[in-house]
Design an enzyme around this catalytic site. Sequence first.
Site, PDB file in Angstrom:
ATOM      1  N   CYS A  98       5.585  -9.621   7.156  1.00  0.00           N
ATOM      2  CA  CYS A  98       4.452  -8.972   6.692  1.00  0.00           C
ATOM      3  C   CYS A  98       4.477  -7.489   6.929  1.00  0.00           C
ATOM      4  O   CYS A  98       4.845  -6.990   7.932  1.00  0.00           O
ATOM      5  CB  CYS A  98       3.150  -9.427   7.730  1.00  0.00           C
ATOM      6  SG  CYS A  98       1.745  -8.702   7.670  1.00  0.00           S
TER       7      CYS A  98
ATOM      8  N   ASP B 259      -3.542   4.487   2.739  1.00  0.00           N
ATOM      9  CA  ASP B 259      -3.223   3.581   1.444  1.00  0.00           C
ATOM     10  C   ASP B 259      -2.186   4.342   0.656  1.00  0.00           C
ATOM     11  O   ASP B 259      -2.288   5.538   0.300  1.00  0.00           O
ATOM     12  CB  ASP B 259      -4.344   3.144   0.771  1.00  0.00           C
ATOM     13  CG  ASP B 259      -4.035   1.987  -0.142  1.00  0.00           C
ATOM     14  OD1 ASP B 259      -4.338   0.835   0.052  1.00  0.00           O
ATOM     15  OD2 ASP B 259      -2.909   2.027  -0.968  1.00  0.00           O
TER      16      ASP B 259
ATOM     17  N   HIS C 239      -1.983 -10.366  13.886  1.00  0.00           N
ATOM     18  CA  HIS C 239      -1.986 -10.846  12.313  1.00  0.00           C
ATOM     19  C   HIS C 239      -2.796 -11.955  12.169  1.00  0.00           C
ATOM     20  O   HIS C 239      -2.964 -13.005  12.672  1.00  0.00           O
ATOM     21  CB  HIS C 239      -0.459 -11.188  12.142  1.00  0.00           C
ATOM     22  CG  HIS C 239      -0.299 -11.822  10.737  1.00  0.00           C
ATOM     23  ND1 HIS C 239       0.102 -10.976   9.714  1.00  0.00           N
ATOM     24  CD2 HIS C 239      -0.609 -13.074  10.278  1.00  0.00           C
ATOM     25  CE1 HIS C 239       0.188 -11.767   8.521  1.00  0.00           C
ATOM     26  NE2 HIS C 239      -0.384 -12.927   8.985  1.00  0.00           N
TER      27      HIS C 239
ATOM     28  N   ASN D 271     -10.824  -7.435   0.431  1.00  0.00           N
ATOM     29  CA  ASN D 271     -10.431  -8.296  -0.492  1.00  0.00           C
ATOM     30  C   ASN D 271      -9.867  -9.604   0.074  1.00  0.00           C
ATOM     31  O   ASN D 271      -9.273  -9.519   1.228  1.00  0.00           O
ATOM     32  CB  ASN D 271      -9.187  -7.799  -1.308  1.00  0.00           C
ATOM     33  CG  ASN D 271      -9.629  -6.655  -2.204  1.00  0.00           C
ATOM     34  OD1 ASN D 271     -10.753  -6.624  -2.914  1.00  0.00           O
ATOM     35  ND2 ASN D 271      -8.865  -5.623  -2.391  1.00  0.00           N
TER      36      ASN D 271
ATOM     37  N   GLY E 137      -8.274 -10.588  -4.971  1.00  0.00           N
ATOM     38  CA  GLY E 137      -7.601  -9.398  -5.227  1.00  0.00           C
ATOM     39  C   GLY E 137      -6.811  -9.087  -4.222  1.00  0.00           C
ATOM     40  O   GLY E 137      -6.489  -7.909  -4.066  1.00  0.00           O
TER      41      GLY E 137
ATOM     42  N   HIS F 274      -2.665  -9.579   5.600  1.00  0.00           N
ATOM     43  CA  HIS F 274      -2.985  -9.338   6.751  1.00  0.00           C
ATOM     44  C   HIS F 274      -4.238  -8.675   6.588  1.00  0.00           C
ATOM     45  O   HIS F 274      -4.333  -7.481   6.055  1.00  0.00           O
ATOM     46  CB  HIS F 274      -1.800  -8.327   7.118  1.00  0.00           C
ATOM     47  CG  HIS F 274      -1.994  -7.806   8.588  1.00  0.00           C
ATOM     48  ND1 HIS F 274      -0.811  -8.033   9.691  1.00  0.00           N
ATOM     49  CD2 HIS F 274      -2.958  -7.510   9.408  1.00  0.00           C
ATOM     50  CE1 HIS F 274      -1.470  -7.413  10.616  1.00  0.00           C
ATOM     51  NE2 HIS F 274      -2.707  -7.067  10.624  1.00  0.00           N
TER      52      HIS F 274
ATOM     53  N   HIS G  33      -7.338  -6.453   6.461  1.00  0.00           N
ATOM     54  CA  HIS G  33      -7.853  -5.033   6.229  1.00  0.00           C
ATOM     55  C   HIS G  33      -8.970  -4.771   5.800  1.00  0.00           C
ATOM     56  O   HIS G  33      -9.559  -5.549   4.651  1.00  0.00           O
ATOM     57  CB  HIS G  33      -6.399  -4.382   5.933  1.00  0.00           C
ATOM     58  CG  HIS G  33      -6.115  -4.668   4.625  1.00  0.00           C
ATOM     59  ND1 HIS G  33      -5.429  -5.898   4.205  1.00  0.00           N
ATOM     60  CD2 HIS G  33      -6.579  -4.294   3.201  1.00  0.00           C
ATOM     61  CE1 HIS G  33      -5.159  -5.796   2.991  1.00  0.00           C
ATOM     62  NE2 HIS G  33      -5.940  -5.092   2.249  1.00  0.00           N
TER      63      HIS G  33
ATOM     64  N   HIS H 265     -10.433  -1.819   3.529  1.00  0.00           N
ATOM     65  CA  HIS H 265     -10.333  -0.361   2.743  1.00  0.00           C
ATOM     66  C   HIS H 265     -11.422   0.325   2.912  1.00  0.00           C
ATOM     67  O   HIS H 265     -12.727  -0.025   3.033  1.00  0.00           O
ATOM     68  CB  HIS H 265     -10.232  -0.754   1.196  1.00  0.00           C
ATOM     69  CG  HIS H 265      -9.172  -1.459   0.872  1.00  0.00           C
ATOM     70  ND1 HIS H 265      -8.038  -0.967   0.129  1.00  0.00           N
ATOM     71  CD2 HIS H 265      -8.846  -2.667   0.600  1.00  0.00           C
ATOM     72  CE1 HIS H 265      -7.225  -2.086  -0.047  1.00  0.00           C
ATOM     73  NE2 HIS H 265      -7.691  -3.354   0.291  1.00  0.00           N
TER      74      HIS H 265
HETATM   75  P1  AMP Z   1      -5.290  -5.476  -0.944  1.00  0.00           P
HETATM   76  O1  AMP Z   1      -5.319  -5.935  -2.413  1.00  0.00           O
HETATM   77  O2  AMP Z   1      -6.787  -5.624  -0.525  1.00  0.00           O
HETATM   78  O3  AMP Z   1      -4.779  -6.683  -0.111  1.00  0.00           O
HETATM   79  O4  AMP Z   1      -4.793  -4.166  -0.537  1.00  0.00           O
HETATM   80  C1  AMP Z   1      -3.646  -3.786  -0.082  1.00  0.00           C
HETATM   81  C2  AMP Z   1      -3.207  -2.380  -0.244  1.00  0.00           C
HETATM   82  O5  AMP Z   1      -2.297  -2.003   0.768  1.00  0.00           O
HETATM   83  C3  AMP Z   1      -2.916  -1.752  -1.617  1.00  0.00           C
HETATM   84  O6  AMP Z   1      -4.135  -0.840  -1.903  1.00  0.00           O
HETATM   85  C4  AMP Z   1      -1.786  -1.056  -1.212  1.00  0.00           C
HETATM   86  O7  AMP Z   1      -1.803   0.018  -1.911  1.00  0.00           O
HETATM   87  C5  AMP Z   1      -1.757  -1.012   0.391  1.00  0.00           C
HETATM   88  N1  AMP Z   1      -0.388  -0.949   0.648  1.00  0.00           N
HETATM   89  C6  AMP Z   1       0.637  -1.866   0.411  1.00  0.00           C
HETATM   90  N2  AMP Z   1       1.940  -1.406   1.198  1.00  0.00           N
HETATM   91  C7  AMP Z   1       1.530  -0.307   1.873  1.00  0.00           C
HETATM   92  C8  AMP Z   1       2.286   0.479   2.737  1.00  0.00           C
HETATM   93  N3  AMP Z   1       3.425   0.194   3.153  1.00  0.00           N
HETATM   94  N4  AMP Z   1       1.612   1.504   3.389  1.00  0.00           N
HETATM   95  C9  AMP Z   1       0.235   1.819   3.082  1.00  0.00           C
HETATM   96  N5  AMP Z   1      -0.349   0.899   2.234  1.00  0.00           N
HETATM   97  C10 AMP Z   1       0.042  -0.094   1.523  1.00  0.00           C
HETATM   98 ZN    ZN Z   2       0.772  -8.981   9.708  1.00  0.00          ZN
END
Ligand code: AMP
Ligand code: ZN
Length: 112
Positions: free
Chosen positions: A5, A31, A47, A86, A92, A97, A99, A101
């Site tokens: 992850c 992000d 997690h 999401n 989407g 994990h 989160h 936004h």
């Molecule tokens: P989601 O579609 O809600 O799962 O969003 C995942 C988000 O994580 C996306 O906006 C990616 O740009 C962001 N993301 C993925 N890898 C990283 C990373 N290593 N550091 C920061 N953001 C990330």
């Molecule tokens: Zn995780």
Amino acid sequence: MSDNCIFCKIVSGTVPSTKIYEDNDVIAFNDIRPSASVHFLIVPKLHIDSLASCENEHQALLGKMLLLAPKLAKQQGLAGFKTLINTGVEGGQEVFHIHVHVMGGGDKSRNN
Ligand code: AMP
Ligand code: ZN
């Protein structure tokens, strides 16, 4: 900690991030592909795959994440902001994990 992850790796420090906040339970970082001038993610250290995987025991943690959003947004200079969680592939979600936004300060179109 889930082995493959990316956000667990950010929590453990194995993968770098632009951290804007950290405490015992959560971390927040920018992000990597921002869709707004300010776009950060609030992530629990624990997690949990997604909002759909949350149980009653996660209530306080979820509340903490939401209450942090306006505080961190203000610190980042935002007077107002959008929040987004999401959930599931069809919702989407790309990183499994959970989160939140937080976005504001004007849209920024993604090139990738
Ligand atoms: P989601 O579609 O809600 O799962 O969003 C995942 C988000 O994580 C996306 O906006 C990616 O740009 C962001 N993301 C993925 N890898 C990283 C990373 N290593 N550091 C920061 N953001 C990330
Ligand atoms: Zn995780």
